[in-house]
Design an enzyme around this catalytic site. Sequence first.
Site, mmCIF file in Angstrom:
data_model
loop_
_atom_site.group_PDB
_atom_site.id
_atom_site.type_symbol
_atom_site.label_atom_id
_atom_site.label_comp_id
_atom_site.label_asym_id
_atom_site.label_seq_id
_atom_site.Cartn_x
_atom_site.Cartn_y
_atom_site.Cartn_z
ATOM 1 N N SER B 190 0.921 -1.252 -0.023
ATOM 2 C CA SER B 190 0.117 -0.133 0.023
ATOM 3 C C SER B 190 0.821 1.169 -0.036
ATOM 4 O O SER B 190 0.555 2.291 -0.825
ATOM 5 C CB SER B 190 -0.982 0.183 1.097
ATOM 6 O OG SER B 190 -0.163 0.191 2.369
ATOM 7 N N ARG B 194 0.601 3.586 -3.164
ATOM 8 C CA ARG B 194 -0.239 4.874 -3.047
ATOM 9 C C ARG B 194 0.780 6.064 -3.519
ATOM 10 O O ARG B 194 -0.034 6.924 -4.333
ATOM 11 C CB ARG B 194 -0.291 5.018 -1.431
ATOM 12 C CG ARG B 194 -1.106 6.469 -1.181
ATOM 13 C CD ARG B 194 -1.111 6.867 0.364
ATOM 14 N NE ARG B 194 -1.668 5.795 0.885
ATOM 15 C CZ ARG B 194 -1.240 4.976 1.834
ATOM 16 N NH1 ARG B 194 -0.021 5.071 1.999
ATOM 17 N NH2 ARG B 194 -1.991 3.953 2.348
ATOM 18 N N ASN B 198 -0.744 8.046 -7.018
ATOM 19 C CA ASN B 198 -0.897 9.535 -7.014
ATOM 20 C C ASN B 198 0.009 10.283 -7.952
ATOM 21 O O ASN B 198 -0.380 11.299 -8.866
ATOM 22 C CB ASN B 198 -0.639 10.072 -5.602
ATOM 23 C CG ASN B 198 -1.702 10.000 -4.674
ATOM 24 O OD1 ASN B 198 -2.390 10.793 -4.868
ATOM 25 N ND2 ASN B 198 -1.897 9.028 -3.898
#
Lengths: 157, 254
Positions: B190, B194, B198
């Site tokens: 994660s 992440r 992004n």
Amino acid sequence: MSINATLIGQMITFTLLVWFTMKYVWPPIIAALEERKTKISEGLAAAEKGQEEIKLAEKKAKGLLKEAKEQSAEIVSAAQKRANQLVEESKDQAKKEGERLLEAAKAQIEQEMLQAKESLRKEVSSLALRAAEQILKEEIDKAKHQDILSKAADQLG
Amino acid sequence: MSTEGGATGYIVHHLTPLSVGEGFWTLHLDTLFFSAFLGGLFILFFKTVAERATSGVPGLAQNIAETLVEFVDTQVKDSFHGRSPLIAPLSLTIFCWVFMWNAMDMLPVDLLPMIGSLMGMEYMRVVPSTDLNGTFALSISVFFLIFFYSIKVKGLLGFAKEMTCTPFGPKMMPFNLLLKTVEELAKPISLGLRLFGNLYAGELVFILIALLPPVVQPLLGFPWAVFHILVITLQAFIFMVLTIVYLSLAHEDH
């Protein structure tokens, strides 16, 4: 989008960076920060202490001032007292001196009066004697009536 | 702007790394170069400051460095209650490095690739955090650290016990192990995804904006760039804070 050996290369770079930061970057900066912190807190403490000292000194100065005022008041009152005393003393002295002078003058007057009386008496007696002599020149033998003459002279005295 | 293949070709071209090698042993030279270059800048700046660090009146550079250091230090002290010589410098490195990676996003999308093509490089992807290898290199390193500190603090037995006996007690051992393994593996995945997601999305939007007519570009490009200032800082911050949190959890003995 494939995972490949780049990952390993990146991990090596990352490890090196972390190692370098841990060894050469973090400690000096943190040390400087800590040092500044202690410096500032020390400075603040010193300032506070200085202020307290000023307060203490002010208090002391006030006390001294008060003491000085009291002392000066004391001195002034003592001086006034002394001056009054001196005035009284000199008044007394002057009075005494005046009295003494008066006394002396009186004594002198007395003495002079006595002297004058004496000389007057002598003069009167000699005048009387001379007058009596003139009157009695012819009738009274001086030697014969010496006794009476000297008696009279004594009485006159 | 490369026109071969039209818009799709342009996008694909921009998202293809400059690589050498085959299969697993492929190296993305652009990712490696830019991240190392930015790491070098980071080291150069902080090393210079650290050498000249004084407890007197700080200069501009020292002020910036101290602000960053104190910011990171506060974050570490807020969530991590043990003493560790590693975690705070690690967090500072992660924050600054990831921030600089992300900040490459703010450069015009065509600037560096154009210079690169002039120098004969066919592909160039300048934002290391749009490369999964870049973000996973960080998150897997953090994962190793979590593993290392868990065993160091709790002992091998303690760690094994935590992996097998929580959260449902020893009777459910296999299920616990499965659950904990997923939980532990989810952390690096994660964390890496992440950041990658992004920044990849952000870069993609910049590329799409670059495909629009020049008159419209500033209208969309400017707000997106301003918004991206928030994104790049926030993503660097999230990566750092989660690293601290994961490492604090690893230090906690239940």
